[in-house]
Write an enzyme that holds these catalytic residues in place. Structure first.
Site, PDB file in Angstrom:
ATOM      1  N   ASP A   1     -10.475  -3.511  10.287  1.00 19.36           N
ATOM      2  CA  ASP A   1     -11.031  -2.801  10.156  1.00 19.36           C
ATOM      3  C   ASP A   1     -12.415  -2.255   9.402  1.00 19.36           C
ATOM      4  OD1 ASP A   1      -8.911  -2.333  12.534  1.00 19.36           O
ATOM      5  OD2 ASP A   1     -10.590  -3.528  13.298  1.00 19.36           O
TER       6      ASP A   1
ATOM      7  N   HIS B   1      -2.187   1.824   7.390  1.00 17.38           N
ATOM      8  CA  HIS B   1      -1.959   0.856   8.252  1.00 17.38           C
ATOM      9  C   HIS B   1      -0.043   1.467   9.030  1.00 17.38           C
ATOM     10  CE1 HIS B   1      -1.025  -2.937  10.344  1.00 17.38           C
ATOM     11  NE2 HIS B   1      -1.833  -3.325  10.638  1.00 17.38           N
TER      12      HIS B   1
HETATM   13  C1  SDX Z   1      -5.578  -2.523  13.634  1.00 18.77           C
HETATM   14  O1  SDX Z   1      -0.575  -2.991  14.058  1.00 18.77           O
HETATM   15  C2  SDX Z   1      -1.211  -3.848  13.787  1.00 18.77           C
HETATM   16  O2  SDX Z   1      -0.761  -4.927  13.485  1.00 18.77           O
HETATM   17  C3  SDX Z   1      -2.737  -3.162  13.703  1.00 18.77           C
HETATM   18  C4  SDX Z   1      -3.553  -4.220  13.561  1.00 18.77           C
HETATM   19  C5  SDX Z   1      -3.776  -5.473  14.282  1.00 18.77           C
HETATM   20  O3  SDX Z   1      -4.227  -6.830  13.575  1.00 18.77           O
HETATM   21  O4  SDX Z   1      -3.426  -5.647  15.429  1.00 18.77           O
HETATM   22  O5  SDX Z   1      -3.593  -4.410  12.416  1.00 18.77           O
HETATM   23  C6  SDX Z   1      -5.116  -3.637  13.863  1.00 18.77           C
HETATM   24  O6  SDX Z   1      -5.348  -1.606  14.852  1.00 18.77           O
HETATM   25  C7  SDX Z   1      -5.372  -1.438  12.088  1.00 18.77           C
HETATM   26  C8  SDX Z   1      -5.523  -0.308  12.198  1.00 18.77           C
HETATM   27  C9  SDX Z   1      -6.709   0.271  12.357  1.00 18.77           C
HETATM   28  N1  SDX Z   1      -6.754   2.186  12.714  1.00 18.77           N
HETATM   29  C10 SDX Z   1      -7.151   2.927  11.671  1.00 18.77           C
HETATM   30  O7  SDX Z   1      -7.861   2.168  10.927  1.00 18.77           O
HETATM   31  C11 SDX Z   1      -7.423   3.744  12.028  1.00 18.77           C
HETATM   32  C12 SDX Z   1      -7.358   4.496  11.079  1.00 18.77           C
HETATM   33  N2  SDX Z   1      -5.476   4.725  10.721  1.00 18.77           N
HETATM   34  C13 SDX Z   1      -4.651   5.864  11.064  1.00 18.77           C
HETATM   35  O8  SDX Z   1      -5.020   6.235  12.489  1.00 18.77           O
HETATM   36  C14 SDX Z   1      -3.252   5.450  10.485  1.00 18.77           C
HETATM   37  O9  SDX Z   1      -3.188   4.894   9.813  1.00 18.77           O
HETATM   38  C15 SDX Z   1      -2.286   4.144  11.618  1.00 18.77           C
HETATM   39  C16 SDX Z   1      -3.005   4.384  13.222  1.00 18.77           C
HETATM   40  C17 SDX Z   1      -3.386   2.917  11.440  1.00 18.77           C
HETATM   41  C18 SDX Z   1      -1.162   4.359  10.837  1.00 18.77           C
HETATM   42  O10 SDX Z   1      -0.242   4.958  11.590  1.00 18.77           O
HETATM   43  P1  SDX Z   1       0.407   5.004  11.598  1.00 18.77           P
HETATM   44  O11 SDX Z   1       1.375   3.767  11.130  1.00 18.77           O
HETATM   45  O12 SDX Z   1       1.484   5.859  12.278  1.00 18.77           O
HETATM   46  O13 SDX Z   1       1.252   6.902  10.201  1.00 18.77           O
HETATM   47  P2  SDX Z   1       0.936   8.460  10.135  1.00 18.77           P
HETATM   48  O14 SDX Z   1      -0.568   8.326  11.292  1.00 18.77           O
HETATM   49  O15 SDX Z   1       2.188   8.304  10.615  1.00 18.77           O
HETATM   50  O16 SDX Z   1       0.430   8.205   8.498  1.00 18.77           O
HETATM   51  C19 SDX Z   1       0.769   8.774   7.724  1.00 18.77           C
HETATM   52  C20 SDX Z   1       0.517   9.373   6.770  1.00 18.77           C
HETATM   53  C21 SDX Z   1      -0.291  10.762   7.488  1.00 18.77           C
HETATM   54  O17 SDX Z   1      -0.427  11.826   7.289  1.00 18.77           O
HETATM   55  P3  SDX Z   1       1.209  13.419   6.728  1.00 18.77           P
HETATM   56  O18 SDX Z   1       1.021  13.323   8.363  1.00 18.77           O
HETATM   57  O19 SDX Z   1       2.588  12.596   6.385  1.00 18.77           O
HETATM   58  O20 SDX Z   1       1.257  14.123   6.035  1.00 18.77           O
HETATM   59  O21 SDX Z   1      -0.712   8.565   6.456  1.00 18.77           O
HETATM   60  C22 SDX Z   1      -1.954  10.250   6.803  1.00 18.77           C
HETATM   61  C23 SDX Z   1      -1.325  10.753   8.361  1.00 18.77           C
HETATM   62  O22 SDX Z   1      -2.167  12.073   7.804  1.00 18.77           O
HETATM   63  N3  SDX Z   1      -2.716   8.765   7.537  1.00 18.77           N
HETATM   64  C24 SDX Z   1      -4.332   8.605   7.248  1.00 18.77           C
HETATM   65  C25 SDX Z   1      -4.630   7.687   7.564  1.00 18.77           C
HETATM   66  N4  SDX Z   1      -4.150   7.083   8.148  1.00 18.77           N
HETATM   67  C26 SDX Z   1      -2.743   7.701   7.725  1.00 18.77           C
HETATM   68  N5  SDX Z   1      -5.117  10.217   6.212  1.00 18.77           N
HETATM   69  C27 SDX Z   1      -6.945   9.763   6.403  1.00 18.77           C
HETATM   70  N6  SDX Z   1      -6.641   8.889   6.792  1.00 18.77           N
HETATM   71  C28 SDX Z   1      -5.934   7.911   7.516  1.00 18.77           C
HETATM   72  N7  SDX Z   1      -7.158   6.521   7.760  1.00 18.77           N
END
Ligand code: SDX
Length: 425
Positions: free
Chosen positions: A362, A305
């Site tokens: 989720d 998140h």
């Molecule tokens: C919602 O914003 C809100 O409040 C949203 C929400 C709401 O109520 O409105 O809470 C609802 O959207 C919840 C989130 C739902 N999405 C998912 O579950 C999809 C999977 N999660 C990821 O796509 C990600 O964690 C995000 C999109 C939620 C957050 O992304 P960020 O903050 O941009 O973080 P990032 O993608 O830069 O990740 C940081 C690191 C990365 O690794 P590095 O590049 O630093 O090496 O963490 C890794 C990412 O690769 N990473 C994951 C991961 N999520 C982040 N690795 C594996 N699995 C994951 N799910």
């Protein structure tokens, strides 16, 4: 005395005021930064940007805290129904008995949609994703309700807000029934908000439909947990659309579109697909390795998140509600076993610990929806029904601010400079 930061660029020093909220991080007020320095601040993805002031929802991502108008989400889930929470988000206070009754009457007064809007559905393929229908039909509401389009009239803003809160469940249930070839339902206003939604979703004219109180209560919990969440992607979309003075129906349609993505509200649907893809507890280690690999685009849906670097408090509540619903309905779901084992393994894995990746709202909601016999394609639709309350509360807060202006970010241009016109013949 306002605290200030000083920034020196090429020998020139400017002072930047530091603003303090009631809780959470302070902010650098850089509204005059470009005017004073000729430079922009660069923050793609807005990881360090506060886009507005708000008093609606507060999140402490490090502590896993979520407050709606100052009330902990845990208390609201335990002590309120969804319309009480909707009233709180809209008006800033929990309703007293009279206020709750009047609010419920107003919402009930608007649960039906214009009869001509029902013909819109005939234009969609039966296999259209219901979120495609929601974006189209909700946007079309502005073609019907001309008496609530004056965004500078507080009364018209309130009517439009109540119309949207009231009609979202009806349109969602219509989309579901259209897809399965059943008659488009009508609301029954003697039912509560959640009971009415379930009745419109599952009742068919030829059979009596018994609303299970366990399922109705679970629906209320899901609606409350998804109602608002600060300046997330879809709420920011609604605010940006509203800043151009677009009408509230169009703004909410833009929020629905933004929510649809699997990185945002579409994650609940993606979680269930992921759990089905994993298929068995023995396959979890392979998928955990894939989620960690830079060479694999696979990510654990429902994990991670932008704000929560601790357990999402909503995930904790839904996980417990999931167990309760499955126990009370005497159901078991192998996907829940996979989800629990996946969570347990991931939370012990250094990759997830170091990157502070925890289950988000989720991760369990999809399993809960499945227990309520909600089809996967409707998961994000239900999220949009609940989040409409937050979107419209945030839109009202923005529209009531006399200092509100159109949102217009700039860019770091990296394209071609002045080119002499040349056209190959
Ligand atoms: C919602 O914003 C809100 O409040 C949203 C929400 C709401 O109520 O409105 O809470 C609802 O959207 C919840 C989130 C739902 N999405 C998912 O579950 C999809 C999977 N999660 C990821 O796509 C990600 O964690 C995000 C999109 C939620 C957050 O992304 P960020 O903050 O941009 O973080 P990032 O993608 O830069 O990740 C940081 C690191 C990365 O690794 P590095 O590049 O630093 O090496 O963490 C890794 C990412 O690769 N990473 C994951 C991961 N999520 C982040 N690795 C594996 N699995 C994951 N799910």
């Amino acid at each position: 005395m306002t605290r200030k930061a000083t920034i020196t660029i090429d020998g020139k020093t400017i002072e930047v005021p530091i603003l303090k909220g009631s809780c959470g991080p302070d902010v650098l007020d850089i509204r005059n930064f470009y005017q004073e320095t000729g430079m922009f601040c660069y923050d793609p993805g807005f990881t360090s940007t506060a886009s507005c002031t708000s008093s609606i929802t507060y999140i402490n991502g490090d502590k896993g805290v979520l407050l709606y108008r100052g009330y902990p989400i845990e208390d609201l889930v335990e002590k309120c129904d969804f319309l009480e929470v909707a009233y709180l988000l809209l008006y800033g206070e929990l309703p007293d008995i009279a206020q709750k009754e009047s609010f419920e009457q107003s919402i009930n007064h608007h649960t039906m949609v214009h009869e001509q809007l029902r013909s819109f559905f005939q234009g969609f393929r039966r296999d259209a994703h219901p979120m495609a229908i929601m974006v189209g039909v909700v946007g079309a509401l502005s073609a019907f309700y001309h008496d609530s389009l004056d965004i500078y009239d507080p009364q018209q803003r309130e009517i439009a807000s109540h119309r949207l809160i009231a009609k979202m469940p009806t349109i969602a249930a219509m989309a579901y029934n259209y897809a399965r070839g059943c008659p488009l339902p009508y609301p029954k206003n003697q039912l509560t908000y959640s009971q009415n939604f379930l009745n419109m979703m599952f009742a068919i004219p030829s059979e009596p439909y018994q609303i299970n109180p366990v399922i109705a209560r679970a629906m209320d919990i899901i609606f409350i947990l998804h109602a608002d969440h600060e300046q997330n992607a879809s709420t920011s979309t609604v605010r940006l659309a509203g800043s151009s003075q677009a009408n509230p129906f169009a703004c909410i349609a833009s929020g629905i579109a933004a929510l649809w993505g699997p990185a945002h509200g579409g994650a609940n649907e993606a979680v269930l697909s992921m759990l089905k893809q994993i298929g068995s507890v023995k396959n979890i280690p392979e998928y955990i390795e894939r989620a960690k690999s830079k060479n694999d685009s696979f990510r654990l849906s429902g994990f991670g998140h932008r704000v929560y670097k601790n357990y999402d408090p909503r995930a904790r509540i839904i996980r417990k509600a999931c167990h309760d619903v499955l126990d009370q309905l005497k159901l078991s779901d192998p996907l829940l076993e996979i989800a629990l084992e996946l969570e347990s393994i991931a939370l012990k894995d250094p990759y997830f610990i170091e990157k502070k990746l925890y289950p988000n709202v989720d991760f369990y909601s999809g399993i809960m929806f499945k227990a309520l016999e909600i089809p996967t394609s409707m998961f994000t639709v239900i999220f949009s029904v609940a989040r409409t309350v937050g979107w419209i509360a945030q839109w009202n807060e923005m529209m009531a601010d006399p200092a509100q202006k159109i949102g217009r970010p700039r860019q770091l241009y990296v394209g071609e400079k002045n080119r002499t016109f040349f056209k190959s013949t």
